[in-house]
Scaffold this active site. Structure first.
Site, PDB file in Angstrom:
ATOM      1  N   CYS A 160       8.269  -3.295   3.397  1.00 17.02           N
ATOM      2  CA  CYS A 160       8.521  -4.352   2.410  1.00 17.02           C
ATOM      3  C   CYS A 160       9.014  -5.557   3.190  1.00 17.02           C
ATOM      4  CB  CYS A 160       9.552  -3.918   1.372  1.00 17.02           C
ATOM      5  SG  CYS A 160       9.975  -5.247   0.204  1.00 17.02           S
ATOM      6  N   CYS A 172      12.116  -7.592   1.036  1.00 18.74           N
ATOM      7  CA  CYS A 172      13.469  -7.025   0.938  1.00 18.74           C
ATOM      8  C   CYS A 172      13.408  -5.528   1.210  1.00 18.74           C
ATOM      9  CB  CYS A 172      14.107  -7.342  -0.411  1.00 18.74           C
ATOM     10  SG  CYS A 172      13.088  -6.890  -1.829  1.00 18.74           S
ATOM     11  N   SER A 173      13.430  -4.714   0.134  1.00 15.17           N
ATOM     12  CA  SER A 173      13.408  -3.255   0.329  1.00 15.17           C
ATOM     13  C   SER A 173      12.756  -2.552  -0.859  1.00 15.17           C
ATOM     14  CB  SER A 173      14.825  -2.729   0.548  1.00 15.17           C
ATOM     15  OG  SER A 173      15.652  -3.040  -0.565  1.00 15.17           O
ATOM     16  N   CYS A 174      11.698  -3.133  -1.411  1.00 14.91           N
ATOM     17  CA  CYS A 174      11.005  -2.498  -2.529  1.00 14.91           C
ATOM     18  C   CYS A 174      10.481  -1.134  -2.080  1.00 14.91           C
ATOM     19  CB  CYS A 174       9.861  -3.376  -3.015  1.00 14.91           C
ATOM     20  SG  CYS A 174      10.418  -4.934  -3.740  1.00 14.91           S
TER      21      CYS A 174
END
Length: 253
Positions: free
Chosen positions: A161, A164-166
Protein backbone atom coordinates in the site's frame (compact mmCIF):
# COMPACT_ATOMS: atom_id res chain seq x y z
CA UNK A 1 20.01 -5.28 3.12
CA UNK A 2 19.46 -1.61 3.81
CA UNK A 3 19.52 -0.49 7.43
CA UNK A 4 15.88 0.60 7.25
CA UNK A 5 14.62 -2.71 5.86
CA UNK A 6 16.83 -4.65 8.26
CA UNK A 7 14.79 -3.16 11.07
CA UNK A 8 11.47 -3.74 9.39
CA UNK A 9 11.48 -7.12 7.64
CA UNK A 10 10.16 -10.24 9.38
CA UNK A 11 13.39 -12.17 8.94
CA UNK A 12 15.44 -9.60 10.84
CA UNK A 13 13.47 -9.81 14.08
CA UNK A 14 13.14 -12.61 16.57
CA UNK A 15 10.02 -14.76 16.08
CA UNK A 16 7.06 -13.13 17.78
CA UNK A 17 5.25 -15.13 20.41
CA UNK A 18 1.55 -14.74 21.19
CA UNK A 19 2.14 -11.99 23.76
CA UNK A 20 4.29 -9.97 21.31
CA UNK A 21 1.60 -10.24 18.63
CA UNK A 22 -1.16 -9.21 21.04
CA UNK A 23 0.90 -6.25 22.27
CA UNK A 24 1.57 -5.13 18.70
CA UNK A 25 -2.15 -5.33 17.91
CA UNK A 26 -3.03 -3.45 21.10
CA UNK A 27 -0.60 -0.65 20.22
CA UNK A 28 -2.03 -0.44 16.70
CA UNK A 29 -5.61 -0.17 17.93
CA UNK A 30 -4.75 2.35 20.63
CA UNK A 31 -2.74 4.49 18.23
CA UNK A 32 -5.66 4.45 15.76
CA UNK A 33 -8.09 5.44 18.53
CA UNK A 34 -5.82 8.24 19.70
CA UNK A 35 -5.34 9.60 16.19
CA UNK A 36 -9.09 9.58 15.54
CA UNK A 37 -9.76 11.25 18.87
CA UNK A 38 -6.96 13.84 18.70
CA UNK A 39 -9.30 16.86 18.51
CA UNK A 40 -11.15 15.71 21.62
CA UNK A 41 -7.93 15.02 23.48
CA UNK A 42 -6.61 18.50 22.80
CA UNK A 43 -3.16 19.11 24.27
CA UNK A 44 -3.61 16.60 27.07
CA UNK A 45 -1.76 13.87 25.18
CA UNK A 46 0.42 13.56 22.12
CA UNK A 47 -0.01 10.51 19.89
CA UNK A 48 3.58 10.88 18.73
CA UNK A 49 4.92 8.05 20.95
CA UNK A 50 2.53 5.58 19.35
CA UNK A 51 3.32 6.88 15.89
CA UNK A 52 7.03 6.63 16.64
CA UNK A 53 6.48 2.90 16.99
CA UNK A 54 6.63 2.76 13.19
CA UNK A 55 10.23 4.02 13.12
CA UNK A 56 11.52 0.65 14.37
CA UNK A 57 14.58 1.96 16.24
CA UNK A 58 13.81 0.49 19.64
CA UNK A 59 16.30 -0.21 22.43
CA UNK A 60 16.76 -3.82 23.47
CA UNK A 61 13.96 -3.57 26.04
CA UNK A 62 11.43 -2.42 23.46
CA UNK A 63 8.75 -4.90 24.63
CA UNK A 64 8.80 -3.31 28.09
CA UNK A 65 8.63 0.19 26.66
CA UNK A 66 5.84 -0.79 24.26
CA UNK A 67 3.83 -2.34 27.08
CA UNK A 68 4.22 0.81 29.19
CA UNK A 69 3.26 3.00 26.22
CA UNK A 70 0.16 0.90 25.52
CA UNK A 71 -0.98 1.01 29.16
CA UNK A 72 -0.42 4.77 29.43
CA UNK A 73 -2.22 5.54 26.18
CA UNK A 74 -5.10 3.23 27.07
CA UNK A 75 -5.47 4.87 30.49
CA UNK A 76 -5.68 8.33 28.91
CA UNK A 77 -8.24 7.23 26.30
CA UNK A 78 -10.39 5.64 29.02
CA UNK A 79 -10.07 8.74 31.22
CA UNK A 80 -11.16 10.99 28.34
CA UNK A 81 -14.14 8.75 27.58
CA UNK A 82 -12.88 7.86 24.10
CA UNK A 83 -12.98 4.12 24.84
CA UNK A 84 -14.16 1.97 27.75
CA UNK A 85 -12.01 -0.25 29.91
CA UNK A 86 -12.70 -3.40 27.90
CA UNK A 87 -12.94 -1.89 24.39
CA UNK A 88 -9.48 -2.97 23.26
CA UNK A 89 -9.78 -6.48 24.69
CA UNK A 90 -13.10 -6.95 22.92
CA UNK A 91 -11.66 -5.85 19.59
CA UNK A 92 -8.53 -8.00 20.04
CA UNK A 93 -10.70 -11.00 20.89
CA UNK A 94 -12.67 -10.42 17.69
CA UNK A 95 -9.48 -10.42 15.62
CA UNK A 96 -8.22 -13.55 17.38
CA UNK A 97 -11.39 -15.59 16.91
CA UNK A 98 -13.37 -14.28 13.92
CA UNK A 99 -11.25 -12.10 11.66
CA UNK A 100 -7.67 -12.97 10.78
CA UNK A 101 -5.25 -15.00 8.66
CA UNK A 102 -7.02 -18.25 9.59
CA UNK A 103 -9.82 -17.07 7.29
CA UNK A 104 -7.39 -16.43 4.48
CA UNK A 105 -5.85 -19.87 5.03
CA UNK A 106 -9.28 -21.47 4.53
CA UNK A 107 -9.76 -19.52 1.31
CA UNK A 108 -6.32 -20.46 -0.05
CA UNK A 109 -6.54 -24.15 0.89
CA UNK A 110 -9.94 -24.40 -0.84
CA UNK A 111 -8.45 -22.78 -3.94
CA UNK A 112 -5.66 -25.36 -3.90
CA UNK A 113 -8.06 -28.30 -3.98
CA UNK A 114 -10.89 -26.83 -6.08
CA UNK A 115 -9.93 -25.29 -9.46
CA UNK A 116 -13.45 -23.94 -10.03
CA UNK A 117 -13.37 -22.16 -6.68
CA UNK A 118 -9.93 -20.74 -7.47
CA UNK A 119 -11.20 -19.35 -10.78
CA UNK A 120 -14.16 -17.73 -9.03
CA UNK A 121 -11.91 -16.38 -6.28
CA UNK A 122 -9.78 -14.50 -8.80
CA UNK A 123 -12.81 -13.39 -10.86
CA UNK A 124 -15.23 -12.49 -8.05
CA UNK A 125 -13.49 -12.65 -4.67
CA UNK A 126 -16.48 -11.71 -2.44
CA UNK A 127 -18.68 -14.35 -4.12
CA UNK A 128 -16.04 -17.05 -3.59
CA UNK A 129 -15.53 -16.07 0.05
CA UNK A 130 -19.29 -16.23 0.64
CA UNK A 131 -19.33 -19.78 -0.73
CA UNK A 132 -17.26 -21.19 2.11
CA UNK A 133 -19.32 -19.65 4.88
CA UNK A 134 -16.84 -17.35 6.53
CA UNK A 135 -18.11 -15.16 9.41
CA UNK A 136 -20.82 -12.63 8.82
CA UNK A 137 -19.45 -9.16 8.29
CA UNK A 138 -16.44 -10.29 6.28
CA UNK A 139 -17.13 -7.54 3.77
CA UNK A 140 -16.85 -4.82 6.40
CA UNK A 141 -14.08 -3.60 8.69
CA UNK A 142 -11.36 -3.10 6.08
CA UNK A 143 -12.67 -5.93 3.92
CA UNK A 144 -14.49 -3.83 1.37
CA UNK A 145 -13.80 -4.75 -2.24
CA UNK A 146 -11.30 -7.51 -1.51
CA UNK A 147 -9.58 -8.99 -4.56
CA UNK A 148 -7.35 -12.04 -4.88
CA UNK A 149 -4.49 -12.65 -7.30
CA UNK A 150 -2.93 -16.08 -7.82
CA UNK A 151 0.75 -16.90 -8.09
CA UNK A 152 1.87 -19.24 -10.86
CA UNK A 153 5.16 -20.70 -12.11
CA UNK A 154 5.57 -17.63 -14.32
CA UNK A 155 4.09 -14.84 -12.14
CA UNK A 156 4.74 -13.84 -8.54
CA UNK A 157 2.43 -11.28 -6.90
CA UNK A 158 3.31 -8.81 -4.17
CA UNK A 159 0.80 -6.71 -2.20
CA UNK A 160 1.71 -3.28 -0.85
CA UNK A 161 0.00 0.00 0.00
CA UNK A 162 1.95 2.99 -1.22
CA UNK A 163 -0.41 5.50 0.39
CA UNK A 164 -0.66 4.21 3.96
CA UNK A 165 -1.50 0.68 5.17
CA UNK A 166 -4.69 -0.50 3.43
CA UNK A 167 -5.00 -4.20 4.11
CA UNK A 168 -7.72 -6.90 3.89
CA UNK A 169 -8.26 -7.38 7.63
CA UNK A 170 -10.95 -10.11 7.36
CA UNK A 171 -8.59 -12.56 5.62
CA UNK A 172 -5.18 -11.40 6.88
CA UNK A 173 -5.85 -9.82 10.27
CA UNK A 174 -4.13 -6.61 11.32
CA UNK A 175 -1.17 -5.52 9.18
CA UNK A 176 2.35 -6.15 10.51
CA UNK A 177 4.40 -3.15 11.56
CA UNK A 178 6.82 -3.42 8.62
CA UNK A 179 3.96 -3.22 6.09
CA UNK A 180 3.56 0.45 7.09
CA UNK A 181 7.26 1.23 6.89
CA UNK A 182 7.73 4.04 4.29
CA UNK A 183 10.94 2.36 3.14
CA UNK A 184 9.17 -0.93 2.45
CA UNK A 185 6.30 0.81 0.68
CA UNK A 186 8.51 2.96 -1.54
CA UNK A 187 11.15 0.38 -2.41
CA UNK A 188 8.62 -2.41 -3.05
CA UNK A 189 6.96 -0.27 -5.70
CA UNK A 190 10.30 0.72 -7.24
CA UNK A 191 12.39 -2.46 -6.93
CA UNK A 192 10.21 -5.37 -5.77
CA UNK A 193 12.67 -8.08 -6.80
CA UNK A 194 15.44 -6.60 -4.65
CA UNK A 195 13.12 -6.15 -1.67
CA UNK A 196 11.83 -9.72 -1.91
CA UNK A 197 15.41 -10.97 -1.96
CA UNK A 198 16.02 -9.12 1.30
CA UNK A 199 13.05 -11.00 2.71
CA UNK A 200 14.84 -14.22 1.73
CA UNK A 201 12.69 -14.77 -1.36
CA UNK A 202 14.84 -15.06 -4.47
CA UNK A 203 12.56 -14.86 -7.52
CA UNK A 204 14.04 -16.23 -10.74
CA UNK A 205 14.59 -13.65 -13.51
CA UNK A 206 12.23 -15.64 -15.74
CA UNK A 207 9.34 -15.07 -13.29
CA UNK A 208 7.41 -11.82 -13.68
CA UNK A 209 6.75 -9.88 -10.47
CA UNK A 210 3.45 -8.00 -10.31
CA UNK A 211 2.94 -5.44 -7.54
CA UNK A 212 -0.60 -4.69 -6.44
CA UNK A 213 -1.28 -1.43 -4.63
CA UNK A 214 -4.04 -1.79 -2.05
CA UNK A 215 -6.31 1.13 -1.32
CA UNK A 216 -9.63 1.90 0.35
CA UNK A 217 -11.26 0.90 -2.95
CA UNK A 218 -9.49 -2.45 -3.50
CA UNK A 219 -7.68 -4.54 -0.89
CA UNK A 220 -5.54 -7.26 -2.44
CA UNK A 221 -4.29 -10.60 -1.15
CA UNK A 222 -2.29 -13.36 -2.81
CA UNK A 223 -3.15 -17.00 -3.43
CA UNK A 224 0.32 -18.57 -3.18
CA UNK A 225 1.30 -21.63 -5.17
CA UNK A 226 0.50 -24.95 -3.56
CA UNK A 227 3.69 -26.48 -2.11
CA UNK A 228 5.02 -29.60 -3.85
CA UNK A 229 4.53 -32.92 -2.10
CA UNK A 230 1.13 -32.01 -0.61
CA UNK A 231 -1.10 -34.02 -2.96
CA UNK A 232 -2.36 -36.36 -0.24
CA UNK A 233 -3.07 -33.68 2.36
CA UNK A 234 -6.57 -32.72 3.45
CA UNK A 235 -7.93 -29.22 3.02
CA UNK A 236 -7.68 -28.64 6.78
CA UNK A 237 -4.04 -29.72 6.85
CA UNK A 238 -3.24 -27.56 3.84
CA UNK A 239 -4.70 -24.55 5.62
CA UNK A 240 -2.12 -25.01 8.39
CA UNK A 241 0.64 -24.38 5.86
CA UNK A 242 -0.67 -20.99 4.76
CA UNK A 243 0.94 -17.93 6.34
CA UNK A 244 0.03 -14.21 6.25
CA UNK A 245 3.40 -13.55 4.61
CA UNK A 246 2.54 -16.02 1.86
CA UNK A 247 -0.75 -14.23 1.27
CA UNK A 248 1.10 -10.91 1.05
CA UNK A 249 3.62 -12.25 -1.43
CA UNK A 250 6.76 -11.78 0.68
CA UNK A 251 7.22 -15.50 1.33
CA UNK A 252 6.56 -18.88 -0.23
CA UNK A 253 4.31 -21.42 1.45
Amino acid sequence: MSADLERSTPGSAKPADASDVRLSRRNLLLASSAAAAAPALGTAVSVQPARAQQRFDYPTDRETKNAARALALEAILVEKGIITGNSVDNVLSFFETQMGPFNGAKVVSRAWVDPAFKALLVDDTPAAIAQIGLPKGMAGAEGEHMRAVANSPTVHNLVICTLCSCYPWPVLGLPPYWYKDPTFRARSAREPRAVLKEFGLDIAPSVQIKTWDSSAQIRWFVVPERPPGTDGMSEADLAKLVTPEGMMGVARV
